[in-house]
Design a protein around this motif. Sequence first.
Motif, short mmCIF file in Angstrom:
data_model
loop_
_atom_site.label_atom_id
_atom_site.label_comp_id
_atom_site.label_asym_id
_atom_site.label_seq_id
_atom_site.Cartn_x
_atom_site.Cartn_y
_atom_site.Cartn_z
N PRO A 87 -43.46 5.38 79.58
CA PRO A 87 -44.79 4.83 79.90
C PRO A 87 -45.31 3.91 78.79
O PRO A 87 -45.03 4.13 77.61
CB PRO A 87 -45.66 6.09 80.01
N GLY A 88 -46.02 2.89 79.18
CA GLY A 88 -46.67 2.01 78.21
C GLY A 88 -45.84 0.80 77.83
O GLY A 88 -46.32 -0.09 77.13
N VAL A 89 -44.60 0.75 78.30
CA VAL A 89 -43.72 -0.32 77.86
C VAL A 89 -44.15 -1.68 78.42
O VAL A 89 -44.17 -2.69 77.70
CB VAL A 89 -42.25 0.00 78.22
N ALA A 90 -44.53 -1.71 79.70
CA ALA A 90 -44.93 -2.98 80.31
C ALA A 90 -46.10 -3.58 79.54
O ALA A 90 -46.14 -4.78 79.26
CB ALA A 90 -45.32 -2.77 81.77
N SER A 91 -47.02 -2.72 79.17
CA SER A 91 -48.18 -3.20 78.42
C SER A 91 -47.77 -3.68 77.03
O SER A 91 -48.25 -4.70 76.54
CB SER A 91 -49.21 -2.06 78.35
N ARG A 92 -46.84 -2.95 76.38
CA ARG A 92 -46.37 -3.37 75.05
C ARG A 92 -45.72 -4.76 75.12
O ARG A 92 -45.82 -5.56 74.19
CB ARG A 92 -45.31 -2.38 74.51
N ILE A 93 -45.03 -5.03 76.23
CA ILE A 93 -44.34 -6.32 76.37
C ILE A 93 -45.34 -7.44 76.67
O ILE A 93 -45.29 -8.51 76.09
CB ILE A 93 -43.27 -6.26 77.49
N LEU A 94 -46.27 -7.16 77.57
CA LEU A 94 -47.13 -8.25 78.05
C LEU A 94 -48.40 -8.46 77.21
O LEU A 94 -48.94 -9.56 77.20
CB LEU A 94 -47.50 -8.02 79.52
N SER A 95 -48.86 -7.43 76.49
CA SER A 95 -50.09 -7.61 75.70
C SER A 95 -49.98 -8.77 74.70
O SER A 95 -50.87 -9.62 74.65
CB SER A 95 -50.48 -6.34 74.97
N PRO A 96 -48.92 -8.81 73.87
CA PRO A 96 -48.85 -9.92 72.92
C PRO A 96 -48.75 -11.29 73.60
O PRO A 96 -49.23 -12.30 73.06
CB PRO A 96 -47.57 -9.65 72.12
N ILE A 97 -48.18 -11.32 74.81
CA ILE A 97 -48.09 -12.58 75.55
C ILE A 97 -49.50 -13.00 75.97
O ILE A 97 -49.91 -14.14 75.81
CB ILE A 97 -47.20 -12.39 76.82
N GLY A 98 -50.24 -12.03 76.51
CA GLY A 98 -51.62 -12.31 76.93
C GLY A 98 -52.49 -12.70 75.75
O GLY A 98 -53.32 -13.60 75.85
N ILE B 145 -42.30 -14.66 71.03
CA ILE B 145 -43.07 -13.40 71.05
C ILE B 145 -42.21 -12.27 71.59
O ILE B 145 -42.21 -11.16 71.06
CB ILE B 145 -44.35 -13.58 71.90
N LEU B 146 -41.45 -12.58 72.64
CA LEU B 146 -40.64 -11.55 73.28
C LEU B 146 -39.51 -11.07 72.35
O LEU B 146 -39.16 -9.89 72.36
CB LEU B 146 -40.07 -12.10 74.59
N LEU B 147 -38.97 -11.97 71.55
CA LEU B 147 -37.93 -11.59 70.58
C LEU B 147 -38.48 -10.53 69.63
O LEU B 147 -37.83 -9.51 69.36
CB LEU B 147 -37.46 -12.81 69.79
N ALA B 148 -39.70 -10.79 69.14
CA ALA B 148 -40.33 -9.85 68.21
C ALA B 148 -40.58 -8.51 68.89
O ALA B 148 -40.27 -7.44 68.34
CB ALA B 148 -41.63 -10.43 67.68
N THR B 149 -41.11 -8.56 70.11
CA THR B 149 -41.39 -7.32 70.84
C THR B 149 -40.10 -6.54 71.09
O THR B 149 -40.07 -5.31 70.97
CB THR B 149 -42.07 -7.62 72.20
N GLY B 150 -39.04 -7.27 71.45
CA GLY B 150 -37.76 -6.64 71.73
C GLY B 150 -37.26 -5.83 70.54
O GLY B 150 -36.76 -4.72 70.70
N GLN B 151 -37.44 -6.40 69.36
CA GLN B 151 -37.00 -5.69 68.15
C GLN B 151 -37.83 -4.43 67.92
O GLN B 151 -37.29 -3.37 67.63
CB GLN B 151 -37.13 -6.62 66.94
N GLU B 152 -39.14 -4.59 68.08
CA GLU B 152 -40.03 -3.42 67.89
C GLU B 152 -39.68 -2.29 68.84
O GLU B 152 -39.77 -1.12 68.49
CB GLU B 152 -41.48 -3.82 68.18
N LEU B 153 -39.30 -2.67 70.07
CA LEU B 153 -39.03 -1.66 71.10
C LEU B 153 -37.59 -1.17 71.07
O LEU B 153 -37.20 -0.32 71.87
CB LEU B 153 -39.34 -2.22 72.49
#
Length: 412
Positions: free
Chosen positions: A273-284, A320-328
């Motif tokens: 849970p929460g992954v979709a938001s983790r991915i899209l929040s920084p984009i938004g 942004i997605l590259l950074a998020t991918g690493q975090e996740l």
Amino acid sequence: MATFVQKYGGTSVGSVERINAVADRVKRWHDDGHRVVVVVSAMSGETNRLEGLGYEIAGQPDPREMDVLLSSGEQASVALLAMALMQRGCKSRSYLGTQIRLQTDANHMKARIEDIETAKLDTDLDAGIVPVVAGFQGVGPNGDITTFGRGGSDTTAVAVAAALKADECQIYTDVDGVYTADPRVVPTARRLESVTFEEMFELASLGSKVLHSRSVEFVGKYGVPLRVLSSFEDGPGTLITTEDRSMEQPIVSGVTYARDEAKLTLTAVPDVPGVASRILSPIGAASIEVDMIVQNIGGDGTTDFTFTVRRADFDRAHEILLATGQELNAGSVTGDDKIAKVSAVGVGMRSHAGVATTMFDALGHEGINIQMISTSEIKISVVVEERQLENAVRVIHTAFGLDDDAVDEEVD
Ligand code: ASP
Ligand code: MG
């Protein structure tokens, strides 16, 4: 005696000759005894030119200053049209957004209209004067000039029509109405007599350039009768209606497309849970608009997460997605900026089953691969490879019986 708000787009006021032709037309309506308010765009190419200058001076120009810059195109065209009307013995006066207190929120370059003071316009109309109002601009809470996003003059016109409770808002443009598809792509496309505002809103949001989507929102909200018609030839144009006539409507009223799309995928995302938001929040947070989203659960308990953005935002979203991918601790980021979106729109979909199948069959037969799908009550959108876009639009148009020759055959 009826009240009309007439809006003329950039091509319609693109030269002295055309401004004179608009003045002739406006004067005819005025001489027929109608109360006419005119809204105009900047002369064609002018807003592009100004925008280009802004980006040349500053890579990321200040939005407040961009609004001061971009709004100047309309300042010139309202004055020219008012002069042309006066030249013909028709009393006229031009107004900028600030002068009629066209109040907006503070969002530069994408402001929303909140209120319009009609006192000046009413006084003019009572005195037989034709007010010419600058499209696309308003005034924010602190008195700054704001603009509504490209194509925003339509929204000015509909908002002024709503405020004045006009009998009709007429959008004069370089096409003679709303078509079942872009006639440059689909030569067999037909002009629609009428289209519901819901359909028009979808068409405008999904790529059709005929009307600014926000202007269509006003039609729904205030019930403004809106007509799109040609400023070069006489004809009935297309009426945007607020009636729900879904039962008597064709299943699909129009097919539209958007070319400037891109998609990004983050693979092997932990399925928690929460992954979709983790991915899209920084984009938004970067003010990047996300359109379609698809998430697939794989057998190994991870998901592939795909979404689309505007092509102009592709590089930033990728970073942004590259950074998020690493975090996740996710897999890899892949992207494709050579995609396009095709959509079929129709209120008739509400009362018909199998609409999606018809569309997918047509694309399948043509060997066009569907990459993503999204649907709502009255629309189906698919993402395809950009090079197949035009073909996709044509086969969908044919599949729903929208071609002009299909109509002829029915009549025969
Ligand atoms: N002049 C503005 C533009 O080109 C607004 C409009 O034409 O509706 O976007
Ligand atoms: Mg326009």
